[in-house]
Design a protein around this motif. Structure first.
Motif, PDB file in Angstrom:
ATOM      1  N   ASP A 150       0.417  -1.638   0.092  1.00 41.36           N
ATOM      2  CA  ASP A 150       0.121  -0.137  -0.226  1.00 41.36           C
ATOM      3  C   ASP A 150       0.883   0.903   0.183  1.00 41.36           C
ATOM      4  O   ASP A 150       0.229   2.060  -0.433  1.00 41.36           O
ATOM      5  CB  ASP A 150      -0.782  -0.170   1.363  1.00 41.36           C
ATOM      6  N   ASN A 152       2.966   4.340  -1.786  1.00 39.51           N
ATOM      7  CA  ASN A 152       3.183   4.694  -3.411  1.00 39.51           C
ATOM      8  C   ASN A 152       3.903   5.910  -2.673  1.00 39.51           C
ATOM      9  O   ASN A 152       4.391   6.501  -2.667  1.00 39.51           O
ATOM     10  CB  ASN A 152       1.475   5.809  -3.314  1.00 39.51           C
ATOM     11  N   SER A 191      -2.058   3.030  -7.393  1.00 40.22           N
ATOM     12  CA  SER A 191      -2.332   2.978  -6.418  1.00 40.22           C
ATOM     13  C   SER A 191      -2.455   4.263  -5.851  1.00 40.22           C
ATOM     14  O   SER A 191      -2.267   4.766  -4.503  1.00 40.22           O
ATOM     15  CB  SER A 191      -1.397   1.957  -5.666  1.00 40.22           C
ATOM     16  N   ASP A 193      -3.385   6.559  -6.900  1.00 37.92           N
ATOM     17  CA  ASP A 193      -4.150   7.594  -8.276  1.00 37.92           C
ATOM     18  C   ASP A 193      -4.314   8.912  -8.993  1.00 37.92           C
ATOM     19  O   ASP A 193      -4.788   9.108  -9.864  1.00 37.92           O
ATOM     20  CB  ASP A 193      -4.952   8.733  -6.614  1.00 37.92           C
ATOM     21  N   ALA A 367      -4.282   7.359   6.021  1.00 35.98           N
ATOM     22  CA  ALA A 367      -4.540   7.764   4.681  1.00 35.98           C
ATOM     23  C   ALA A 367      -4.126   8.805   4.039  1.00 35.98           C
ATOM     24  O   ALA A 367      -3.511   8.914   3.013  1.00 35.98           O
ATOM     25  CB  ALA A 367      -5.619   7.521   4.593  1.00 35.98           C
ATOM     26  N   SER A 372      -2.880   8.928   0.125  1.00 30.85           N
ATOM     27  CA  SER A 372      -3.672   8.710  -0.604  1.00 30.85           C
ATOM     28  C   SER A 372      -5.299   9.246  -0.497  1.00 30.85           C
ATOM     29  O   SER A 372      -5.888   9.130   0.230  1.00 30.85           O
ATOM     30  CB  SER A 372      -4.158   6.494  -0.210  1.00 30.85           C
TER      31      SER A 372
END
Length: 461
Positions: A150, A152, A191, A193, A367, A372
């Protein structure tokens, strides 16, 4: 009796015995080396012949990988890695090749941080030699595993590899290697966006990979392109890509890719609002992933099932799948997924009359720190709806979360999510007594639904 007799033989005699047996098998079954490679590797290991042991371990590892027996393949490559690590005469290229094969075989079921640590060692070696194609394989695998964790572009380790990958691609002469790396780069951008850039790289990689006979990888890239199109609301394009992905997955015979395609079919149906269909695909994909021993895929599948059960209003049935998400996520070090799962769990409990707004704080912070926007928007939306549905709503917090979530979905181009968030916002405004604003938002949501050809969820959540 066998064990007692064997142990009574002197070590040097045992080595000669194993070497003789290995040579005899090699001679008798010269045309079946792949079949007998595991047996030969064991005999030559016992004989202390590291060269012959390594050769047959690599053959056995590749054979198992071809059969998609990834745990078996990983075990062979792990034994091979031990040999090259202990051999001072092993070249960098030889070490890198073995360690890359081990990481590729085990990435779907070994702890991600462990795999990253191994790959960072490989990267340090690969950057010391002038072999762009080999370095591309290292960067591609590092991006894949970091994405599975997860990470990025907000994460320094991910960002460093991605920047180096972009700098390396113009130097690559092998179109297949370039497509492989660009596909992994596209997965990483997805991942983060960055959907438009991601689908350009993913879609562009499919043809070269398919032409090179790497149909499983081509299918995976096509499936991710389909997922992005559905996330953005272009369902015709999503259907085209997923049909191609399914055909490639079937042609590959790879159960991992077939499970991935089934799960992404679930995501596409969920984006459309066809939740019963989505659940059928998600449950089937999760079962396929479990059968293949693919922990990462099983993790994602359980999270998807929980999400879809929440959306149809079955909070109690979502909780066991969230608990499975936590179990697998802890093992894989998928911190961001675990954090999102806790936000979904807070929503499930709120639906059952146990609202705890603070339960969303840690997932929201993770997040945001992880960069994210999609994750932040989803957590804010969940909290907004949970508060709005409580007996005594804190309307300021709820409505502020709605506005932030909608703005974030707009920024990343996630139009189906924007439509559903706007519809939920309209419901909340109506409940708060602001009928004029509610009517405006209902109209905006209806336009989005009509434009996309989708419908609101049955459950107000």
């Amino acid at each position: 009796i066998h064990d007692v007799t064997y142990q009574s033989i002197l070590k040097r005699d045992r080595r000669r015995f194993h070497a003789a047996v290995g040579d005899a098998i090699s001679e008798i079954h010269a045309g079946q080396i792949e079949e007998f490679a595991p047996t030969l590797a064991r005999h030559y290991e016992e004989a202390g012949d590291s060269g012959k042991a390594l050769r047959h371990l690599l053959i056995a590892g590749e054979s198992a990988q071809t059969r998609h027996a990834m745990p078996e393949s990983h075990a062979f490559y792990t034994r091979a890695a031990t040999i090259v690590e202990d051999d001072p005469d092993a070249s960098y290229v030889e070490r890198i090749g073995v360690m890359l094969s081990r990481a590729a075989a085990g990435m779907n079921f070994t702890p991600g941080d462990q795999t990253v640590a191994q790959l960072e060692q490989v990267r340090a070696m690969a950057e010391d030699i002038d072999d762009p194609e080999l370095l591309a394989r290292v960067y591609a695998l590092l991006l894949r595993v970091r994405t599975m964790l997860d990470e990025n572009y907000a994460h320094p380790g991910f960002r460093d590899v991605m920047d180096r990958a972009f700098a390396l691609t113009p130097k690559l002469q092998d179109s297949t290697v370039r497509a492989y790396l660009e596909g992994m780069m596209g997965e990483g951008l997805r991942s983060a966006d960055e959907y438009d850039r991601a689908k350009q790289l993913l879609g562009g990689a499919v043809g070269p990979l398919e032409a090179a006979g790497r149909v499983g990888e081509a299918g995976w890239n096509a499936a991710l392109a389909a997922d992005i199109e559905a996330t953005q609301g272009d369902f015709d394009a999503a259907n085209e890509w997923i049909e191609r992905a399914a055909a490639l997955a079937t042609a590959s015979g790879n159960p991992n890719v077939m499970a991935d395609v089934e799960l992404i079919k679930g995501r596409i149906a969920a984006a459309r609002g066809e939740l019963e269909t989505a659940l059928a695909h998600s449950l089937a994909g999760t079962e396929m992933a479990e059968d293949a021993g693919n922990i990462q895929c099983t993790l994602m599948g359980n999270f998807m099932v929980a999400d879809q059960k929440l959306r149809i209003g079955d909070a109690a049935a979502a909780i066991p799948h969230l608990e499975k998400t936590f179990e697998l996520g802890e093992y894989c070090n998928a911190e961001a997924m675990v954090a999102l799962g806790h936000a979904w769990l807070a929503t499930a409990r709120a639906r059952m009359g146990e609202l705890d707004p603070e339960a969303y704080s840690d997932p929201l912070q993770k997040a945001q720190l992880g960069g994210s926007r999609g994750g932040e928007a989803a957590v804010r939306l969940h909290r907004a709806i949970a508060i709005a549905g409580s007996p005594d709503p804190d309307w300021d917090t709820s409505l502020s979360d709605f506005r932030s979530a909608i703005s974030l979905f707009q920024a990343i181009g996630a139009r189906p999510s924007e439509a559903r968030a706007t519809h939920a916002y309209a419901n909340a405004l109506e409940a708060a007594g602001d009928t004029e604003s509610s009517a405006i938002k209902f109209a905006a949501a209806t336009r989005l639904f009509d434009d996309l050809g989708i419908s609101p969820d049955r459950a107000r959540a």
